[in-house]
Design a protein around this motif. Structure first.
Motif, PDB file in Angstrom:
ATOM      1  N   TYR A   1       6.384  -6.529   7.102  1.00  0.00           N
ATOM      2  CA  TYR A   1       5.859  -5.708   8.198  1.00  0.00           C
ATOM      3  C   TYR A   1       4.609  -6.345   8.783  1.00  0.00           C
ATOM      4  CZ  TYR A   1       4.128  -1.585  10.668  1.00  0.00           C
ATOM      5  OH  TYR A   1       3.661  -0.724  11.630  1.00  0.00           O
TER       6      TYR A   1
ATOM      7  N   GLN B   1       7.864   1.189  14.467  1.00  0.00           N
ATOM      8  CA  GLN B   1       8.143   1.809  13.161  1.00  0.00           C
ATOM      9  C   GLN B   1       9.651   2.017  12.978  1.00  0.00           C
ATOM     10  OE1 GLN B   1       5.608   3.674  10.903  1.00  0.00           O
ATOM     11  NE2 GLN B   1       4.245   2.120  11.712  1.00  0.00           N
TER      12      GLN B   1
ATOM     13  N   ALA C   1      -0.065   1.403   9.244  1.00  0.00           N
ATOM     14  CA  ALA C   1       0.632   1.378   7.948  1.00  0.00           C
ATOM     15  C   ALA C   1       2.131   1.214   8.193  1.00  0.00           C
ATOM     16  CB  ALA C   1       0.365   2.666   7.199  1.00  0.00           C
ATOM     17  N   PRO C   2       2.798   0.506   7.307  1.00  0.00           N
ATOM     18  CA  PRO C   2       4.256   0.375   7.473  1.00  0.00           C
ATOM     19  C   PRO C   2       4.947   1.728   7.342  1.00  0.00           C
ATOM     20  CG  PRO C   2       3.534  -0.580   5.394  1.00  0.00           C
ATOM     21  CD  PRO C   2       2.306  -0.232   6.152  1.00  0.00           C
ATOM     22  N   PRO C   3       6.144   1.863   7.889  1.00  0.00           N
ATOM     23  CA  PRO C   3       6.820   3.171   7.843  1.00  0.00           C
ATOM     24  C   PRO C   3       7.136   3.590   6.407  1.00  0.00           C
ATOM     25  CG  PRO C   3       8.321   1.465   8.563  1.00  0.00           C
ATOM     26  CD  PRO C   3       6.986   0.840   8.497  1.00  0.00           C
ATOM     27  N   ALA C   4       7.136   4.903   6.222  1.00  0.00           N
ATOM     28  CA  ALA C   4       7.496   5.425   4.890  1.00  0.00           C
ATOM     29  C   ALA C   4       8.966   5.152   4.643  1.00  0.00           C
ATOM     30  CB  ALA C   4       7.207   6.910   4.842  1.00  0.00           C
ATOM     31  N   LEU C   5       9.233   4.492   3.541  1.00  0.00           N
ATOM     32  CA  LEU C   5      10.624   4.116   3.248  1.00  0.00           C
ATOM     33  C   LEU C   5      11.369   5.298   2.648  1.00  0.00           C
ATOM     34  CD1 LEU C   5       9.977   0.580   1.775  1.00  0.00           C
ATOM     35  CD2 LEU C   5      10.711   1.152   4.071  1.00  0.00           C
TER      36      LEU C   5
ATOM     37  N   ILE D   1      16.527   4.082  -2.765  1.00  0.00           N
ATOM     38  CA  ILE D   1      16.681   2.695  -2.324  1.00  0.00           C
ATOM     39  C   ILE D   1      18.164   2.401  -2.101  1.00  0.00           C
ATOM     40  CG2 ILE D   1      16.469   0.282  -3.044  1.00  0.00           C
ATOM     41  CD1 ILE D   1      13.819   1.154  -4.364  1.00  0.00           C
ATOM     42  N   ILE D   2      18.424   1.884  -0.936  1.00  0.00           N
ATOM     43  CA  ILE D   2      19.817   1.610  -0.562  1.00  0.00           C
ATOM     44  C   ILE D   2      20.300   0.379  -1.315  1.00  0.00           C
ATOM     45  CG2 ILE D   2      21.320   1.011   1.402  1.00  0.00           C
ATOM     46  CD1 ILE D   2      18.824   2.407   3.010  1.00  0.00           C
TER      47      ILE D   2
END
Lengths: 193, 199
Positions: free
Chosen positions: A48, A73, B32-36, B40-41
């Motif tokens: 990211y 996002q 901030a990076p997106p909430a995953l 988990i796939i």
């Protein structure tokens, strides 16, 4: 050794060094992809950090300013969900760029028709007004040029970085930059020196 | 210098610098990076491809099985029809031929009776064949319950049928002649035995 030979050797050395660095970067990115596939969230955060400016630039070339960060996002979330479909681990940048373009196109399919605020309601910030005008002029350029120019002028990436991140060859990135800049100058009425 | 600045920011180009500074307001602000997603796939490689390959292979197998079954049913039904046709056409011809041959040679009554008996047995055999064949057809229909069995649309042409009948006739005549010869030989042997016994 003559001066021209020395210059030639220096150019070759610089070129080879740049290629080697690019290859190392690509390998590092491939390792990150592997780690994410194994479920490492930290690796995803690294991806990211590396690619968010590039994705932002690509999105900004197409959608309104306020929507860009949300779409960035969404792009990364979609990438995380579909990382198993990425066949070439070394082409992560190009793959992300493609997702970003698709998302931007999708935005216009789903978006309700809106109208931008008139000039008098926006407030009197001259610097922003000028910036908006330049951005509008860049957006009016052909697809290939506007993307490269935004990455260079808005995101502050160098030509080499643009080529590496977007999966372009340095030559085509250079051509896009120069042709785009020429068109932008003529649009803004800036005389070439 | 101008081109270098555009490519790798070395040197100076005030115009590009001005554009850069103006557009810097739109630059990406680190977030901030997106909430995953919590789950988990699983990253399975080529899962859809593999699945489609298997499905395709299965479909091909089923199609081949259906086609071969259909062809087999068609061939078997053709054979049955040919046998049926031959019973209708050949039996009277054999009988006629046998009668003609025996009448030319002016045989005695016992030979004519033997020929009649042979004719009857030949007819019975044909009838038996018909009876044996019918249950097989029923079985086939039961096996291919869900398969739509098409009745053969292309049958033997008249010429083919005629040729087939001719062949069958020739075969039956030859066999009947063989039988006649055998009967004569047996009859002669029997007579000689009787004579010997009488003496």
């Amino acid at each position: 050794m003559t001066e021209s030979e020395m210059t030639g050797n220096l150019f070759l050395f610089t070129n080879a060094a740049a290629t080697a660095t690019a290859e190392e970067k690509v390998k590092a990115e491939a390792r990150l992809v592997e780690r994410v596939r194994e479920g490492d969230e930290e690796a995803f955060n690294e991806i990211y950090k590396i690619f968010a400016p590039m994705v932002h630039g690509i999105v900004l070339a197409r959608v309104p300013l306020d929507e860009a960060s949300d779409i960035v996002q969404e792009v990364f979330l979609a990438a995380y969900k579909n990382l198993h479909t990425l066949r070439d681990k070394n082409a992560l940048g190009a793959w992300l760029a493609m997702i970003a373009r698709n998302r931007a196109t999708e935005f216009y399919r789903q978006a309700k028709p809106t109208e931008e605020l008139p000039e008098e309601l926006r407030g009197k910030d001259d610097s922003k007004t000028e910036a908006r005008e330049i951005l509008t002029a860049i957006r009016a350029l052909p697809e290939t040029y506007k993307e490269t120019l935004i990455l260079r002028l808005v995101e502050g990436m160098s030509g080499q970085e643009i080529a590496e991140r977007c999966g372009l060859t340095p030559e085509s990135a250079r051509v896009n930059l120069h042709r785009g800049m020429k068109l932008l100058r003529s649009k803004l009425g800036i005389a070439e020196k | 210098m101008k081109e270098d600045y555009l490519w790798n920011k070395t040197g100076e180009d005030p115009e590009i610098e001005r554009l850069e500074n103006a557009l810097a307001v739109f630059r990406y602000q680190e977030t901030a990076p997106p909430a995953l997603p919590a789950k988990i796939i699983p990253f399975e490689r080529n899962t859809p491809r593999g699945f489609f390959r298997l499905a395709f292979a299965f479909a091909v197998c089923v199609a081949v099985a259906i086609i071969s079954l259909g062809v087999w049913l068609q061939i078997s039904s053709d054979k049955i029809e040919v046998v049926k046709d031959s019973t209708k056409t050949i039996a009277p011809l054999i009988a006629k031929k046998l009668v003609d041959e025996t009448s030319v040679k002016k045989p005695n009554d016992s030979i004519v009776e033997k020929v009649k008996i042979q004719k009857q047995t030949a007819e019975r055999k044909i009838i038996k064949v018909r009876k044996v064949v019918q249950p097989i057809v029923r079985q086939n229909k039961l096996i291919a319950r869900n398969v739509e069995v098409k009745k053969p649309t292309v049958r033997l042409t008249k010429e083919e049928k005629f040729a087939y009948d001719q062949l069958m006739l020739a075969l039956s005549i030859t066999s009947s002649k063989f039988k006649l010869v055998r009967d004569k030989v047996e009859g002669v042997e029997m007579e000689s035995i009787v004579r010997k016994n009488g003496q």
